[in-house]
Write an enzyme that holds these catalytic residues in place. Structure first.
Site, PDB file in Angstrom:
ATOM      1  N   ASP A 127       0.825  -1.197   0.000  1.00  0.00           N
ATOM      2  CA  ASP A 127       0.000   0.000   0.000  1.00  0.00           C
ATOM      3  C   ASP A 127       0.863   1.251   0.000  1.00  0.00           C
ATOM      4  O   ASP A 127       2.094   1.188   0.110  1.00  0.00           O
ATOM      5  CB  ASP A 127      -0.940   0.011   1.212  1.00  0.00           C
ATOM      6  CG  ASP A 127      -0.281  -0.542   2.481  1.00  0.00           C
ATOM      7  OD1 ASP A 127       0.908  -0.275   2.694  1.00  0.00           O
ATOM      8  OD2 ASP A 127      -0.964  -1.221   3.247  1.00  0.00           O
ATOM      9  N   ASP A 138      -8.362  -3.556  14.286  1.00  0.00           N
ATOM     10  CA  ASP A 138      -9.733  -3.751  13.812  1.00  0.00           C
ATOM     11  C   ASP A 138      -9.820  -4.840  12.746  1.00  0.00           C
ATOM     12  O   ASP A 138     -10.849  -5.009  12.089  1.00  0.00           O
ATOM     13  CB  ASP A 138     -10.318  -2.448  13.271  1.00  0.00           C
ATOM     14  CG  ASP A 138      -9.523  -1.871  12.105  1.00  0.00           C
ATOM     15  OD1 ASP A 138      -8.515  -2.487  11.681  1.00  0.00           O
ATOM     16  OD2 ASP A 138      -9.907  -0.792  11.611  1.00  0.00           O
ATOM     17  N   GLU A 181      -9.947  -1.846   5.096  1.00  0.00           N
ATOM     18  CA  GLU A 181     -10.636  -1.562   6.340  1.00  0.00           C
ATOM     19  C   GLU A 181     -11.883  -2.431   6.491  1.00  0.00           C
ATOM     20  O   GLU A 181     -12.358  -3.039   5.524  1.00  0.00           O
ATOM     21  CB  GLU A 181     -11.032  -0.078   6.372  1.00  0.00           C
ATOM     22  CG  GLU A 181      -9.858   0.892   6.279  1.00  0.00           C
ATOM     23  CD  GLU A 181      -9.072   1.019   7.578  1.00  0.00           C
ATOM     24  OE1 GLU A 181      -9.118   0.087   8.405  1.00  0.00           O
ATOM     25  OE2 GLU A 181      -8.392   2.041   7.763  1.00  0.00           O
ATOM     26  N   HIS A 217      -7.921  -5.170   9.945  1.00  0.00           N
ATOM     27  CA  HIS A 217      -7.575  -4.869   8.549  1.00  0.00           C
ATOM     28  C   HIS A 217      -6.206  -5.459   8.194  1.00  0.00           C
ATOM     29  O   HIS A 217      -5.337  -5.604   9.055  1.00  0.00           O
ATOM     30  CB  HIS A 217      -7.603  -3.360   8.273  1.00  0.00           C
ATOM     31  CG  HIS A 217      -6.473  -2.580   8.866  1.00  0.00           C
ATOM     32  ND1 HIS A 217      -6.580  -1.833  10.017  1.00  0.00           N
ATOM     33  CD2 HIS A 217      -5.190  -2.406   8.449  1.00  0.00           C
ATOM     34  CE1 HIS A 217      -5.438  -1.241  10.285  1.00  0.00           C
ATOM     35  NE2 HIS A 217      -4.563  -1.577   9.346  1.00  0.00           N
TER      36      HIS A 217
END
Length: 261
Positions: free
Chosen positions: A67, A136, A143, A138
């Site tokens: 990314d 979370d 996400e 990801h």
């Protein structure tokens, strides 16, 4: 999915470096998928140590990043191309032209994302992909709510992710970009071997969902349950919510040494 629980990051790094060394010994022009963040740093240090000892060469390898932030200038220290060069690629004999990442400064974002997918495919796909996991759930910047069939695209970062990453921006969450380009979950799943690293109690719930929860877009990393060769390496704190932790330890201790990861 293979779950490997180790005492700490040093032992995890050694096992992952063993896998990379074995891959590059058998296939010197292998394609590596590189992750940023704190999780893989011990792995990179161990690979550098082995390179300096003459055990491993990256001269013929290729590498793709997961990314990139959107909008950071080329010389920004937190631009992921610069981060990975400082942490790893600039410390070994991996040619800089063999390292590619999504173009976070592209004017035509959809075209840049499509070109990145094409570049990975043209290289023959990723042989071994390193991954971390967010609190979370990801992976890369996919996400919660991300499509399990997603490909490289632009994503808006959640407040939680920006808070998690603020430590890299002097603790200022407002300095963390709101957008990124990221490999999609389907892109990541196309790699031949997924190697996810997680340490610390802050990752325990995400790891529990990843390994023992249902596959759900609410916990994007759970898509890895469908991968034929996925390895999850954890310390005791990250594994603390796993119901089958003792079984995972027993399985790994009984594994034939020739199998590797």
């Amino acid at each position: 999915m293979e779950v490997v629980i180790q005492p700490g990051s040093a032992q995890i790094a050694s096992l992952v470096a063993d896998a990379v060394e074995r891959l590059l010994t058998e296939t010197p022009d292998a394609v590596l998928g590189l992750a940023t963040g704190s999780s893989p740093l011990a792995v990179y240090d161990e690979l550098v140590r082995r390179h300096e000892a003459g055990r491993i060469s990256f001269a013929r390898a290729r590498a793709f990043l997961l990314d990139e932030y959107v909008g950071l200038p080329a010389d920004h220290p937190e631009r992921y191309r610069n981060v990975i060069e400082k942490a790893f690629t600039g410390r070994v004999d991996l040619p800089s032209e063999h390292v590619q990442g999504p173009d976070g400064s592209a004017q035509d974002v959809p075209a840049a994302c499509a070109a990145y997918e094409e570049a990975i495919a043209a290289a023959g796909g990723v042989d071994l992909q390193l991954l971390g996991i967010g609190s979370d759930g990801h992976i890369a910047f996919n996400e919660p709510g991300s499509s399990l069939a997603s490909r490289t695209r632009i994503k808006t970062l959640t407040r939680q992710t920006r808070q998690d990453n603020a430590r890299f921006f002097g603790g200022d969450v407002d300095a963390v970009p709101h957008h990124c380009l990221t490999q999609g979950l389907a892109t990541i799943m196309s790699a031949r071997h997924l190697v996810l690293l997680a340490t610390g109690s802050a990752k325990a719930e995400a790891v529990h969902q990843l390994v023992e929860g249902p596959v759900s877009a609410m916990w994007p990393a759970t898509v890895m349950q469908h991968h034929p060769h996925a390895t999850v390496l954890l310390d005791g704190a990250a594994a603390s919510r796993l119901q089958l932790a003792d079984y995972y330890r027993e399985v790994f201790e009984s594994k034939p040494g020739w199998q590797g990861l």
